[in-house]
Design an enzyme around this catalytic site. Structure first.
Site, PDB file in Angstrom:
ATOM      1  N   SER A 140       0.841  -1.196   0.000  1.00  0.00           N
ATOM      2  CA  SER A 140       0.000   0.000   0.000  1.00  0.00           C
ATOM      3  C   SER A 140       0.874   1.243   0.000  1.00  0.00           C
ATOM      4  O   SER A 140       2.001   1.214   0.482  1.00  0.00           O
ATOM      5  CB  SER A 140      -0.908   0.016   1.235  1.00  0.00           C
ATOM      6  OG  SER A 140      -1.634   1.223   1.306  1.00  0.00           O
ATOM      7  N   HIS A 141       0.318   2.326  -0.502  1.00  0.00           N
ATOM      8  CA  HIS A 141       1.012   3.606  -0.420  1.00  0.00           C
ATOM      9  C   HIS A 141       1.071   4.105   1.022  1.00  0.00           C
ATOM     10  O   HIS A 141       1.890   4.942   1.354  1.00  0.00           O
ATOM     11  CB  HIS A 141       0.314   4.641  -1.306  1.00  0.00           C
ATOM     12  CG  HIS A 141       0.661   4.502  -2.749  1.00  0.00           C
ATOM     13  ND1 HIS A 141       0.224   3.453  -3.519  1.00  0.00           N
ATOM     14  CD2 HIS A 141       1.433   5.268  -3.552  1.00  0.00           C
ATOM     15  CE1 HIS A 141       0.693   3.586  -4.740  1.00  0.00           C
ATOM     16  NE2 HIS A 141       1.438   4.665  -4.788  1.00  0.00           N
ATOM     17  N   SER A 142       0.190   3.591   1.856  1.00  0.00           N
ATOM     18  CA  SER A 142       0.139   3.989   3.258  1.00  0.00           C
ATOM     19  C   SER A 142       0.622   2.847   4.147  1.00  0.00           C
ATOM     20  O   SER A 142       0.046   1.758   4.119  1.00  0.00           O
ATOM     21  CB  SER A 142      -1.302   4.339   3.650  1.00  0.00           C
ATOM     22  OG  SER A 142      -1.445   4.378   5.051  1.00  0.00           O
ATOM     23  N   GLY A 175       3.690   6.363  -0.516  1.00  0.00           N
ATOM     24  CA  GLY A 175       4.463   5.884  -1.654  1.00  0.00           C
ATOM     25  C   GLY A 175       4.766   4.407  -1.492  1.00  0.00           C
ATOM     26  O   GLY A 175       4.325   3.764  -0.539  1.00  0.00           O
ATOM     27  N   ASP A 183      -2.678  -1.464  -3.727  1.00  0.00           N
ATOM     28  CA  ASP A 183      -3.780  -0.510  -3.607  1.00  0.00           C
ATOM     29  C   ASP A 183      -3.934   0.422  -4.808  1.00  0.00           C
ATOM     30  O   ASP A 183      -5.048   0.716  -5.199  1.00  0.00           O
ATOM     31  CB  ASP A 183      -3.694   0.282  -2.298  1.00  0.00           C
ATOM     32  CG  ASP A 183      -2.452   1.154  -2.171  1.00  0.00           C
ATOM     33  OD1 ASP A 183      -1.563   1.104  -3.038  1.00  0.00           O
ATOM     34  OD2 ASP A 183      -2.362   1.879  -1.159  1.00  0.00           O
TER      35      ASP A 183
END
Length: 129
Positions: free
Chosen positions: A10-12, A45, A69
């Site tokens: 995920s970016h998070s 990112g 994601d």
């Protein structure tokens, strides 16, 4: 028997960690599981190096399903798989499925000893048409 591994990208970092926590609570420890998220500075990112590390951590001879994601996570996962190279790259599939629901359902399928193809198919059933 070895179960298919699951990687969550995920970016998070919070989304990745939270999804992995849900998977663990629902299927326990019998599925190799790893997650990564965020960039090197701690912001949003993804990192090819972190994805490679997660694949290594969740590696299974039965294969690894990667749940992503957003497009950047998918692109970086593709680059990570290329860098890992053959013959292991053949046993890694990036799933086009909702990350949370896909990871939980894929892990549930994997925990029952399903093949990589079956795990990926289960995740893909959740993808919007």
């Amino acid at each position: 028997m070895t179960n298919v591994g699951i990687v969550i990208v995920s970016h998070s970092p919070k989304v990745a960690e939270g999804t992995a926590d849900m998977v663990r609570q629902m299927v326990g420890e019998e599925v190799p599981l790893a997650w990564c998220g965020g960039n090197a500075e701690g912001g949003l990112g993804t990192s090819v190096e972190a994805i490679i590390g997660a694949i290594e951590c969740a590696w299974s001879d039965a294969g690894v399903a990667i749940l992503v994601d957003l497009g950047g996570a998918e692109t970086n996962s593709e680059m990570a798989v290329e860098m890992i190279g053959e013959p292991r790259a053949r046993k890694i599939v990036i799933c086009n499925a909702p990350i949370v629901e896909g990871a939980v359902m894929a892990a549930a399928e994997a925990s029952g000893g399903a093949s990589l193809r079956e795990v990926v198919a289960t995740a893909h059933e959740l993808a919007p048409a």
